[in-house]
Each structure stands twice: as C-alpha cells, then as structure tokens.
Enzyme design. Structure first.
Site, PDB file in Angstrom:
ATOM      1  N   SER A   1       0.842  -1.184   0.000  1.00  0.00           N
ATOM      2  CA  SER A   1       0.000   0.000   0.000  1.00  0.00           C
ATOM      3  C   SER A   1       0.891   1.253   0.000  1.00  0.00           C
ATOM      4  O   SER A   1       1.751   1.391  -0.869  1.00  0.00           O
ATOM      5  CB  SER A   1      -0.939  -0.036   1.208  1.00  0.00           C
ATOM      6  OG  SER A   1      -1.951   0.931   1.105  1.00  0.00           O
TER       7      SER A   1
ATOM      8  N   HIS B   1      -7.975  -5.168  -0.658  1.00  0.00           N
ATOM      9  CA  HIS B   1      -6.679  -4.527  -0.453  1.00  0.00           C
ATOM     10  C   HIS B   1      -5.972  -5.033   0.796  1.00  0.00           C
ATOM     11  O   HIS B   1      -4.747  -5.195   0.809  1.00  0.00           O
ATOM     12  CB  HIS B   1      -6.876  -3.010  -0.367  1.00  0.00           C
ATOM     13  CG  HIS B   1      -5.607  -2.243  -0.192  1.00  0.00           C
ATOM     14  ND1 HIS B   1      -4.633  -2.175  -1.166  1.00  0.00           N
ATOM     15  CD2 HIS B   1      -5.135  -1.518   0.861  1.00  0.00           C
ATOM     16  CE1 HIS B   1      -3.626  -1.436  -0.739  1.00  0.00           C
ATOM     17  NE2 HIS B   1      -3.899  -1.028   0.489  1.00  0.00           N
TER      18      HIS B   1
ATOM     19  N   ASP C   1      -8.585  -6.258  -5.188  1.00  0.00           N
ATOM     20  CA  ASP C   1      -8.188  -4.943  -4.662  1.00  0.00           C
ATOM     21  C   ASP C   1      -8.661  -3.861  -5.617  1.00  0.00           C
ATOM     22  O   ASP C   1      -8.187  -3.761  -6.743  1.00  0.00           O
ATOM     23  CB  ASP C   1      -6.660  -4.905  -4.512  1.00  0.00           C
ATOM     24  CG  ASP C   1      -6.150  -3.628  -3.853  1.00  0.00           C
ATOM     25  OD1 ASP C   1      -6.949  -2.688  -3.647  1.00  0.00           O
ATOM     26  OD2 ASP C   1      -4.953  -3.584  -3.541  1.00  0.00           O
TER      27      ASP C   1
END
Length: 383
Positions: A156, A355, A322
């Site tokens: 991320s 995610h 995601d």
C-alpha cells in the site's frame, strides 16, 4: 557470517535524533529540524552489512512491525511474516521498520514539539510527501552505517515508498518488493481521503488543529474518517461473506442504532482507531498519498523514474479483488520497469479479501515473498 552490532544503537531500535545542522529538506522547500525517526529492528546486521531489509508501513502503520504495540497491546502489524522460518527471518535478515515522518509513534510529526514555540506543531507542521518520508529513511540507513539495503519491502503506502526508493536511491538497493500499490494516487482515492479529512476538520474538538492545547481530541471525526477508509480496504465479496445483511440483534431498532453487523464492525474500527492514531497525522499522511505521482518528476513518463535502477531486482504483487490499488495499476508499474530495462517479476494473487489481503492469511503471498527473497539472497550471497 559473523553478526555485528549496528553502530548507533542496540539491536531493537529506538529513536535516531539528527541535530539542527542535519535538517531534512522537504519537497515543499521547508527544512525540518531537529529531526527524530523512531524505528524498530529485528535480527542482527552481518559483518558484510549485506542483509539489511527495510520494511515500509502503510498509512496507519508504524514501526512496530513484529513486536507488541505499546498502545493497543496487539501483535505487530506484520508479525505473520517476521520470525524464524518466515519470509523475513531475523536469523537471516536484519529487519528495519521506521515510523514515517508525519506519523505519531515517535518520528517528527504534527504532534511533536516545535522548537521555535515550545508547543506542538499542529497545522504549522510543513506538508510532507512520500519522497520526504523516503529521504528521512535514507538518512537513518546512512546513520546506521548501511551502504546498500538487501531489500526494501512494503505494501500500500509502503509500496509507494518502495517505488520512491527505487527512483531516488537505486544505488542503495539490491532488491525491491512492491505489494498492492500504485505509481500515483487516483482521483477516486483522493476523493475518499478528502471525505475523511473533512470529517476530522468538521469535528468541533479539532480546534483548527490545535486540539492538544485544549486537552481534547477530534475523536468522532477521526473515527468517521477511519470508517470511510476501511471500506476501501475490503472487497464487496469479503463484506458479503463476512457480514451479508446479518442483524446485530433480533429484529430492527426502527432507528439509527447499528442494526446490521457491518455497521457495528465499522463503528468498532473507528472507535479503536482513535486510541492509537493522531488526527493531524492522518491529515498529513493522507495528503502525502494524494500528492504521490512518481512519473510527474520525469516528464510524465514512469519508465524514466526507473532508468537508474536497472541493477535492482523487482517483485510486484497485486490482489485480484483490490479496487483501491488495482492489478491494472500494478501492471502499469511492471510495464514501466520493463521499458526501463529493469528485472521485474509480477504476480496477481487471486483472493476475495481486497486490499487488506497483504495483512491477512494469504498463503500465495507468503510463497511469493519467500521465493523472491530466497532467490535474491542466493544472488546476494546471504547464507
């Protein structure tokens, strides 16, 4: 190989303090001084100083990668990856994790004391970027006497830091692992962040960012910001599987209590978040993410950002469900790496966990990370 102590602190980390004559130069033009970087380490640096791995955390993470969090008492945010026999093995690697600047777990941020006023910076803290975060990490790595990192790893926002490292300090990298990230923040992501920031600033206890001076916290606004963001970390199939339309109790309340389990879950996420995170740090770090566009400094051509990193071994990983940082965005990174002549491996991991899959039990991620690091270690000559 013979293990040695790192030169500036005991294994285990601490806080690296840089004097006023070593300021951090920010992209905004401001100088941040004095600078403090809080970090944790796991394992020992070998004699050749060739086994150091820097792990970069995501938006709400910190340096407590694999150790008990001092505020929550919970295990470190990536404990499942760090340990004997795990992909990041302290018996093999010297693992470093820092709290990013702008954070709230010891590194210089808006809650730190401004030496010119003797009060918390608040909104007088300068706006920061991902590149600024990486620049601070590079200062720490140099202070630890490490010339080249065996690997830099992150998911991320941590993955964005990995990409920034490759662009700015390729000579200091042997390998890089970018998980569930993108080379720039999309309009949709900026929009979600703006909702969160406005929720914080609309809270009457925010007090223009000076809440510390009044002994209050904008807890309601920060909780709402966390709730909105948390939705983006999940996938619709995961939400449906976990909660569906299940009720929290028998029957409807015919009001605005948390009737549905998913509502109760989000409220819990928001309430628990305010105990460990600072509202102003949330504003600054989300802004840094919004400003992230790696290609912007290279005429809009992402491949140009990686031209000097042809010797670096890259691994790019994405998750099929995601939608915050999609597989398409990871493929854009891989295409740019290929165009720059870099060695890059890529895998899309099939999962419905969204995610947040890089935090969760996902055996395919374990296997991919372990395989890449093991092959890189063989190339590097790390036993």
């Amino acid at each position: 190989m013979t293990a040695v102590e790192i030169p500036t602190s005991e294994t285990g980390g601490g806080t690296q303090r840089f004097p006023a004559d070593q300021p951090l130069r920010l992209d905004s033009g401001a100088l941040l001084s004095p600078l403090e970087i809080a970090y944790k380490t796991y394992g020992r640096l070998n004699a050749e100083k060739s086994n150091a791995v820097l792990v970069c955390h995501a938006l709400t993470g910190d340096q407590h990668l694999a150790s008990t969090h001092p505020t929550t008492g919970k295990p470190g945010w990536w404990s499942r990856f760090v340990g004997p026999g795990l992909p990041l093995d302290p018996e093999r690697h010297f693992i470093i994790c820092t709290n990013v600047i702008g954070g709230c777990m010891g590194s210089t941020g808006p809650g730190s004391i401004d030496p010119t006023t003797g009060r918390p910076y608040g909104l007088s803290f300068p706006v920061i970027t991902i590149a600024d975060m990486v620049r601070a990490q590079a200062m720490l790595i140099e202070a630890l006497g490490i010339e080249t990192l065996f690997a830099v790893v992150g998911g991320s926002m941590g993955g964005m830091q990995v990409l920034q490292w490759a662009a700015d300090y390729p000579e200091k990298l042997f390998s890089a692992v970018c998980i569930a990230a993108a080379a720039r923040h999309s309009a949709q992501n900026i929009a979600f962040h703006e909702v969160g920031r406005q929720a914080i600033m609309a809270d009457p206890d925010w007090r223009g960012g000076a809440y510390d001076l009044y002994g209050v916290k904008p807890e309601k606004g920060l909780a709402v910001a966390r709730m909105a963001a948390h939705i983006t970390y999940l996938s619709e199939p995961a939400l449906q599987r976990k909660f569906g339309r299940e009720l929290q109790r028998d029957g409807l309340s015919w009001g605005f209590d948390a009737d549905f389990q998913v509502e109760s879950y989000l409220r819990h996420q928001g309430a628990s978040f305010v105990d460990r995170f600072d509202a102003n740090s949330y504003l600054y770090i989300t802004r840094a993410l919004d400003y992230f566009d790696l290609a912007a400094g290279y005429g809009g051509v992402l491949a140009e950002a990686f031209r000097r990193a042809r010797h670096v071994r890259f691994c790019v990983l994405s998750f099929s469900s995601d939608w915050l940082y999609s597989t398409a965005e990871s493929r854009d990174i891989v295409r740019a790496l290929n165009a720059a002549g870099c060695r890059a491996s890529f895998a899309e991991i099939t999962t419905d966990k969204g995610h947040d899959a890089f935090f969760l039990d996902e055996p395919a991620l374990d296997s991919a990370l372990r395989g890449f690091l093991s092959a890189a270690a063989e190339r590097r000559g790390i036993a």
